[in-house]
Design an enzyme around this catalytic site. Sequence first.
Site, short mmCIF file in Angstrom:
data_model
loop_
_atom_site.label_atom_id
_atom_site.label_comp_id
_atom_site.label_asym_id
_atom_site.label_seq_id
_atom_site.Cartn_x
_atom_site.Cartn_y
_atom_site.Cartn_z
N ASP A 1 0.82 -1.21 0.00
CA ASP A 1 0.00 0.00 0.00
C ASP A 1 0.85 1.26 0.00
O ASP A 1 0.45 2.29 -0.57
CB ASP A 1 -0.94 0.01 1.21
CG ASP A 1 -2.16 -0.86 0.99
OD1 ASP A 1 -2.07 -1.80 0.17
OD2 ASP A 1 -3.19 -0.63 1.63
N CYS B 1 1.19 -8.25 5.25
CA CYS B 1 0.81 -6.86 5.04
C CYS B 1 -0.68 -6.65 4.79
O CYS B 1 -1.47 -7.58 4.86
CB CYS B 1 1.69 -6.24 3.97
SG CYS B 1 3.37 -5.94 4.59
N ASP B 2 -1.02 -5.42 4.43
CA ASP B 2 -2.34 -4.85 4.62
C ASP B 2 -3.52 -5.70 4.16
O ASP B 2 -4.47 -5.92 4.89
CB ASP B 2 -2.41 -3.49 3.94
CG ASP B 2 -1.53 -2.46 4.62
OD1 ASP B 2 -0.51 -2.86 5.20
OD2 ASP B 2 -1.83 -1.27 4.56
N LYS B 3 -3.54 -6.13 2.90
CA LYS B 3 -4.70 -6.86 2.39
C LYS B 3 -4.47 -8.36 2.34
O LYS B 3 -5.39 -9.12 2.05
CB LYS B 3 -5.07 -6.36 0.98
CG LYS B 3 -5.28 -4.86 0.89
CD LYS B 3 -6.28 -4.37 1.91
CE LYS B 3 -6.34 -2.86 1.98
NZ LYS B 3 -5.10 -2.23 2.46
N CYS C 1 5.45 -2.39 8.32
CA CYS C 1 5.86 -1.08 8.84
C CYS C 1 5.64 -0.99 10.34
O CYS C 1 4.66 -1.50 10.87
CB CYS C 1 5.14 0.03 8.10
SG CYS C 1 5.61 0.15 6.37
N GLU D 1 -6.93 4.65 -0.11
CA GLU D 1 -6.52 5.24 1.16
C GLU D 1 -6.15 6.70 0.95
O GLU D 1 -5.52 7.05 -0.05
CB GLU D 1 -5.31 4.49 1.73
CG GLU D 1 -5.66 3.10 2.22
CD GLU D 1 -4.50 2.39 2.88
OE1 GLU D 1 -4.75 1.36 3.52
OE2 GLU D 1 -3.35 2.85 2.74
N SER E 1 -5.10 5.03 5.53
CA SER E 1 -4.00 4.15 5.90
C SER E 1 -3.98 3.98 7.40
O SER E 1 -4.43 4.87 8.15
CB SER E 1 -2.68 4.76 5.43
OG SER E 1 -1.59 4.18 6.10
#
Length: 616
Positions: free
Chosen positions: A81, A122-124, A195, A491, A517
């Site tokens: 992202d 990570c995100d998704k 992150c 985002e 985000s």
Amino acid sequence: MPKYRSATTTHGRNMAGARALWRATGMTDADFGKPIIAVVNSFTQFVPGHVHLRDLGKLVAEQIEASGGVAKEFNTIAVDDGIAMGHGGMLYSLPSRELIADSVEYMVNAHCADAMVCISNCDKITPGMLMAALRLNIPAIFVSGGPMEAGKTKLSDQIIKLDLIDAMIQGANPKVSDEDSNQIERSACPTCGSCSGMFTANSMNCLTEALGLSQPGNGSLLATHADRKALFLNAGKRIVELTKRYYEQNDDSALPRSIATKAAFENAMMLDIAMGGSTNTVLHLLAAAQEGEVDFTMADIDRLSRQIPHLCKVAPSTQKYHMEDVHRAGGVIGILGELDRAGLLNRQVKNVLGLDLLQTLNQYDVMQTVDESVKEMYSAGPAGIRTTQAFSQDCRWPSLDTDRVEGCIRDIEHAYSRDGGLAVLFGNLAIDGCIVKTAGVDEGSLTFRGPAKVYESQEDAVDAILGGKVVAGDVVVIRYEGPKGGPGMQEMLYPTTYLKSVGLGKSCALITDGRFSGGTSGLSIGHVSPEAANGGLIGLVQDGDIIDIDIPLRKIRLDVDERILATRKEVEFARGDKSWTPKARERQVSLALRAYASLATSADKGAVRDKSKLGG
């Protein structure tokens, strides 16, 4: 007694062709009675949170085979992202969640796998795999790549902690010199891993732990630390035990839907609120609950948000603490321990280790455990050495952070705030709700009233912010960025970041039917439902309209006379086929994104597919 799914392809003369192909992958006669377990990896060189996963699937596979199973590994896609942010690439981020869930289903069902270990980060990727696990409902364990170490650099003779968001803010801050900006950029992301703050990736890995689908320590133990290797090794052994329990002992307590119950979802949401997790977690928990046929809705989130205090403050809400500090204070189990001592948690839940909540807390809560190996695991700390290698260091903190008065994790009596870190707001501007990360909102901005500045794309809003067209007191409204209207629900990290860069972070609000985000902080309200593309009132807001925000009262309101709004709605519908679409936005939308948009629901439903449009 359930039959091994894999027997469909390994037994009977009619499956001679399938067995011949299995043999070509290395299987032998002795393997055809064993459970076939999918190792669902997400290694990619595009994403720092996944760059170190290449060999970790092999670790898991070796343990599966040593424990009596057959391991077969495949990969999913993974979108970063942060790299996709601020341009057309972000349109693909949320839709990739559905693609990941579907691809896991396709591979697992096409090859009749009996169980799976999901290696995400990570995100998704974690949400997509979580949706697949609950959809398929076969034994599953999650083990993530782990968080990145926090960046550190020396500015003005002071050592400061950094992360990606600092690099973005200071990179756009005209008051920061090129030299300092470059130094921050080079220091912000020092290692592999997700992150380092409580952004979406780490939030979701923490929630997977709270749901019971991963092992204690999964959400907070650093990617670089040697102790993390044990999570992968144990996942390989444990999945075989769960698989045999289900298929050979008819024990359905080993299944994801038996672990991730309504009570478990509520516990996970309570954790999320207590730690001020990313607002994206709301989307993903709602989506996962629907896959698991769990009756968990925005109403539950609203109810819980009014009960749970803010017990753990982490970047981006503060620069004092990052995930490495959360781990030192006891990680996810440490936060759950404080919630349990306050009598807030549902205790009738279990995890993939077979432990109920009290057993888990007794063994893994640093405030009560007598197990020295657990204390040692939570003392795992950063090395401060740039690397892309997993398990590359074994540094330890000199002591655990058990200060529940002024430490990273607080007890209920010393909470950062009585209100939790997330809140659901309702009102005429969001009749189905919207989300704000209260953990990142300045106390003086909890109520806000101001005139709207309306933009129909993230790009236009960014240009206006950097061009000086947004001033203190404005409410920036970015619409037609929802799941359908974007499409893809981008985002809005760049608009919120640039508001800080130009000194407006505490004097403006931002409202959108898009999302934010996990790195966002400030008065940023997203997931406005219904979105503009679905006829939401946000589509009728005009420049200068007054918007009232009251977080303590959970209200958001467009202060415009109903007769005026009715007239605006008539004008909008008069646009015919172009009604409820942007009036002046040039955006190339691919066929893949149009297909996603055609089925997408608003954020209050998790932005999942509208099943009513699929028939059956």
